[in-house]
Structure formats: C-alpha cells, structure tokens
Design a protein around this motif. Structure first.
Motif, PDB file in Angstrom:
ATOM      1  N   MET A 209       0.813  -1.196   0.000  1.00  0.00           N
ATOM      2  CA  MET A 209       0.000   0.000   0.000  1.00  0.00           C
ATOM      3  C   MET A 209       0.865   1.273   0.000  1.00  0.00           C
ATOM      4  O   MET A 209       0.524   2.239  -0.659  1.00  0.00           O
ATOM      5  CB  MET A 209      -0.918  -0.043   1.237  1.00  0.00           C
ATOM      6  CG  MET A 209      -1.898   1.056   1.272  1.00  0.00           C
ATOM      7  SD  MET A 209      -3.063   0.871  -0.073  1.00  0.00           S
ATOM      8  CE  MET A 209      -4.380   1.837   0.490  1.00  0.00           C
ATOM      9  N   LEU A 210       1.957   1.259   0.768  1.00  0.00           N
ATOM     10  CA  LEU A 210       2.844   2.420   0.798  1.00  0.00           C
ATOM     11  C   LEU A 210       3.538   2.618  -0.544  1.00  0.00           C
ATOM     12  O   LEU A 210       3.756   3.759  -0.969  1.00  0.00           O
ATOM     13  CB  LEU A 210       3.876   2.275   1.914  1.00  0.00           C
ATOM     14  CG  LEU A 210       3.328   2.379   3.336  1.00  0.00           C
ATOM     15  CD1 LEU A 210       4.403   2.018   4.346  1.00  0.00           C
ATOM     16  CD2 LEU A 210       2.785   3.760   3.603  1.00  0.00           C
ATOM     17  N   ILE A 211       3.871   1.533  -1.193  1.00  0.00           N
ATOM     18  CA  ILE A 211       4.535   1.628  -2.495  1.00  0.00           C
ATOM     19  C   ILE A 211       3.575   2.233  -3.514  1.00  0.00           C
ATOM     20  O   ILE A 211       3.960   3.114  -4.297  1.00  0.00           O
ATOM     21  CB  ILE A 211       5.064   0.245  -2.936  1.00  0.00           C
ATOM     22  CG1 ILE A 211       6.174  -0.190  -1.960  1.00  0.00           C
ATOM     23  CG2 ILE A 211       5.566   0.269  -4.370  1.00  0.00           C
ATOM     24  CD1 ILE A 211       6.614  -1.625  -2.096  1.00  0.00           C
ATOM     25  N   VAL A 212       2.327   1.807  -3.481  1.00  0.00           N
ATOM     26  CA  VAL A 212       1.312   2.387  -4.368  1.00  0.00           C
ATOM     27  C   VAL A 212       1.116   3.863  -4.029  1.00  0.00           C
ATOM     28  O   VAL A 212       0.989   4.707  -4.923  1.00  0.00           O
ATOM     29  CB  VAL A 212      -0.016   1.598  -4.259  1.00  0.00           C
ATOM     30  CG1 VAL A 212      -1.139   2.306  -4.993  1.00  0.00           C
ATOM     31  CG2 VAL A 212       0.158   0.183  -4.787  1.00  0.00           C
ATOM     32  N   SER A 213       1.108   4.201  -2.729  1.00  0.00           N
ATOM     33  CA  SER A 213       0.969   5.604  -2.309  1.00  0.00           C
ATOM     34  C   SER A 213       2.109   6.457  -2.853  1.00  0.00           C
ATOM     35  O   SER A 213       1.889   7.595  -3.281  1.00  0.00           O
ATOM     36  CB  SER A 213       0.947   5.709  -0.784  1.00  0.00           C
ATOM     37  OG  SER A 213      -0.166   5.039  -0.265  1.00  0.00           O
ATOM     38  N   ALA A 214       3.320   5.919  -2.827  1.00  0.00           N
ATOM     39  CA  ALA A 214       4.471   6.658  -3.354  1.00  0.00           C
ATOM     40  C   ALA A 214       4.296   6.929  -4.840  1.00  0.00           C
ATOM     41  O   ALA A 214       4.542   8.052  -5.303  1.00  0.00           O
ATOM     42  CB  ALA A 214       5.756   5.863  -3.112  1.00  0.00           C
ATOM     43  N   LEU A 215       3.867   5.931  -5.578  1.00  0.00           N
ATOM     44  CA  LEU A 215       3.674   6.115  -7.020  1.00  0.00           C
ATOM     45  C   LEU A 215       2.551   7.110  -7.305  1.00  0.00           C
ATOM     46  O   LEU A 215       2.687   7.968  -8.175  1.00  0.00           O
ATOM     47  CB  LEU A 215       3.394   4.765  -7.678  1.00  0.00           C
ATOM     48  CG  LEU A 215       4.551   3.766  -7.629  1.00  0.00           C
ATOM     49  CD1 LEU A 215       4.125   2.410  -8.168  1.00  0.00           C
ATOM     50  CD2 LEU A 215       5.765   4.293  -8.362  1.00  0.00           C
ATOM     51  N   LEU A 216       1.459   7.020  -6.553  1.00  0.00           N
ATOM     52  CA  LEU A 216       0.353   7.964  -6.737  1.00  0.00           C
ATOM     53  C   LEU A 216       0.772   9.386  -6.394  1.00  0.00           C
ATOM     54  O   LEU A 216       0.377  10.336  -7.068  1.00  0.00           O
ATOM     55  CB  LEU A 216      -0.853   7.541  -5.894  1.00  0.00           C
ATOM     56  CG  LEU A 216      -1.591   6.284  -6.351  1.00  0.00           C
ATOM     57  CD1 LEU A 216      -2.656   5.886  -5.335  1.00  0.00           C
ATOM     58  CD2 LEU A 216      -2.193   6.470  -7.729  1.00  0.00           C
TER      59      LEU A 216
ATOM     60  N   PRO B 218      10.221   8.618  -1.763  1.00  0.00           N
ATOM     61  CA  PRO B 218      11.216   7.595  -1.430  1.00  0.00           C
ATOM     62  C   PRO B 218      11.054   7.029  -0.008  1.00  0.00           C
ATOM     63  O   PRO B 218      11.315   5.850   0.222  1.00  0.00           O
ATOM     64  CB  PRO B 218      12.550   8.325  -1.571  1.00  0.00           C
ATOM     65  CG  PRO B 218      12.273   9.421  -2.537  1.00  0.00           C
ATOM     66  CD  PRO B 218      10.859   9.839  -2.258  1.00  0.00           C
ATOM     67  N   PHE B 219      10.597   7.852   0.928  1.00  0.00           N
ATOM     68  CA  PHE B 219      10.337   7.354   2.280  1.00  0.00           C
ATOM     69  C   PHE B 219       9.192   6.356   2.274  1.00  0.00           C
ATOM     70  O   PHE B 219       9.232   5.342   2.969  1.00  0.00           O
ATOM     71  CB  PHE B 219      10.021   8.506   3.235  1.00  0.00           C
ATOM     72  CG  PHE B 219      11.232   9.135   3.834  1.00  0.00           C
ATOM     73  CD1 PHE B 219      11.742   8.674   5.036  1.00  0.00           C
ATOM     74  CD2 PHE B 219      11.883  10.164   3.197  1.00  0.00           C
ATOM     75  CE1 PHE B 219      12.873   9.247   5.594  1.00  0.00           C
ATOM     76  CE2 PHE B 219      13.007  10.747   3.739  1.00  0.00           C
ATOM     77  CZ  PHE B 219      13.513  10.286   4.939  1.00  0.00           C
ATOM     78  N   LEU B 220       8.156   6.637   1.481  1.00  0.00           N
ATOM     79  CA  LEU B 220       7.047   5.698   1.368  1.00  0.00           C
ATOM     80  C   LEU B 220       7.511   4.383   0.754  1.00  0.00           C
ATOM     81  O   LEU B 220       7.125   3.304   1.223  1.00  0.00           O
ATOM     82  CB  LEU B 220       5.920   6.311   0.532  1.00  0.00           C
ATOM     83  CG  LEU B 220       5.215   7.523   1.138  1.00  0.00           C
ATOM     84  CD1 LEU B 220       4.284   8.160   0.116  1.00  0.00           C
ATOM     85  CD2 LEU B 220       4.451   7.139   2.392  1.00  0.00           C
ATOM     86  N   LEU B 221       8.353   4.477  -0.280  1.00  0.00           N
ATOM     87  CA  LEU B 221       8.903   3.266  -0.891  1.00  0.00           C
ATOM     88  C   LEU B 221       9.754   2.478   0.108  1.00  0.00           C
ATOM     89  O   LEU B 221       9.637   1.254   0.220  1.00  0.00           O
ATOM     90  CB  LEU B 221       9.740   3.614  -2.125  1.00  0.00           C
ATOM     91  CG  LEU B 221       8.989   4.115  -3.342  1.00  0.00           C
ATOM     92  CD1 LEU B 221       9.965   4.639  -4.392  1.00  0.00           C
ATOM     93  CD2 LEU B 221       8.119   3.017  -3.921  1.00  0.00           C
ATOM     94  N   MET B 222      10.609   3.178   0.834  1.00  0.00           N
ATOM     95  CA  MET B 222      11.479   2.535   1.818  1.00  0.00           C
ATOM     96  C   MET B 222      10.630   1.876   2.911  1.00  0.00           C
ATOM     97  O   MET B 222      10.888   0.724   3.287  1.00  0.00           O
ATOM     98  CB  MET B 222      12.426   3.565   2.426  1.00  0.00           C
ATOM     99  CG  MET B 222      13.342   3.009   3.484  1.00  0.00           C
ATOM    100  SD  MET B 222      14.505   4.245   4.115  1.00  0.00           S
ATOM    101  CE  MET B 222      13.416   5.479   4.791  1.00  0.00           C
ATOM    102  N   ALA B 223       9.629   2.577   3.405  1.00  0.00           N
ATOM    103  CA  ALA B 223       8.767   2.022   4.449  1.00  0.00           C
ATOM    104  C   ALA B 223       8.012   0.796   3.930  1.00  0.00           C
ATOM    105  O   ALA B 223       7.871  -0.198   4.646  1.00  0.00           O
ATOM    106  CB  ALA B 223       7.795   3.085   4.953  1.00  0.00           C
TER     107      ALA B 223
END
Length: 170
Positions: free
Chosen positions: A1-8, A71-76
C-alpha cells in the motif's frame, strides 16, 4: 500500500503541490511582511501583491516535497514487506518523516520568498533557491531519515527491539 501511495504521490503531485501552496501562502506573508495571494490550481504563490515588486513562486514538480516523501514511502513499504519491524512503528516513522519533509519544504519556500523580497529576483532568488534551498532540503532529509530509524528501531518495553510477529516458544 505504501509503495502504491508513493507512485500515486509522484503521478498526481499537482494536488499535493496545490496543498503546499495553500499552506505556504500565509507563511510567506509572515516571512516577507507582504500581502500574499495563492493560486492553488497552478501551485503559485504571489507576494508583494499590489506593489511594483510583486513576485511569484511556483511550486514545480521538481521542487515539491513529494519528491522527497515518495522515497520514504517506498522505503517504508520495503521495510514492512521484507523487514522484521513492527508495522505500527514503520507507519509512525514514515508519518513523522513525511511531516518533517513537508515542514522543511515550507521553510525552504519561505526562505526563497524572503530572499527574493529583500534582494530581488536576480540576487535573492538565485542563491536562495539553488544553494540555501538545497542545503535546507538536504538537512531536512538527514533529520527525517534519523527520526524515521529512531522510531522504527526504538527498543520495546523491556529494552529490546520488538519483533514484527511474536511467536510462541519452541
């Protein structure tokens, strides 16, 4: 979900930039002591409004806090997927880091507006945007990284790192 949030966040950063402009408007007004108007649809903040010195700052896709928050969202997301840390701590860490980065970018915008207001577009904007703004963003990113990892890896109640999933004894 965080990875999708980063992309969005990266794909739809225009809405995030509008939010940044709305928040920065009053702060820039305080920082410059001038009348400010905000055009959120294009992430544009005008200051020294109704004077011969009127200037505007546009928050572009390259200058938004979204490019350092994503990048923080991706890392998390990676830490939650592959790490052994509590999800609640990772989510708390990324939320605090995102707030720090958002606040730091607001400070950067106020500094740029102040320098432009005081020393003009040629002298004030150039050094404040490229040099001072980059230093502010870099320092903020370092602080956000440190705070993120302190929150994520802080010892549990008994002084040890809490595992992500507590299992029974073997």
């Amino acid at each position: 979900m965080l990875i999708v949030s980063a992309l969005l966040l990266l794909v739809f950063n225009n809405r995030f930039r509008s939010l940044e402009a709305i928040v920065a408007g009053p702060l820039i007004g305080l920082g410059t002591g001038s009348k400010v108007e905000v055009e959120p649809s294009v992430a544009l903040i005008f200051f020294d409004v109704h004077t011969w010195r009127m200037e505007g700052l546009r928050i572009t896709a390259e200058c938004t806090a979204a490019v350092v928050i994503a990048p923080f969202l991706l890392m998390a997301g990676g830490i939650i997927t592959f790490g052994k840390f509590r999800i609640s701590r990772v989510l708390a860490g990324v939320a605090v880091a995102a707030a720090i980065l958002f606040g730091v970018n607001q400070l950067r915008l106020v500094v740029i507006a102040f320098a432009t207001h005081e020393w003009g577009l040629l002298r004030g904007y150039g050094w404040s945007h490229l040099l001072v703004g980059s230093l502010i963003t870099s320092f903020g990113a370092i602080v956000a990284i440190a705070v993120f990892f302190v929150i994520v890896s802080r010892p549990g109640r008994r002084g040890r790192i809490e595992p992500a999933v507590e299992g029974g004894s073997a």
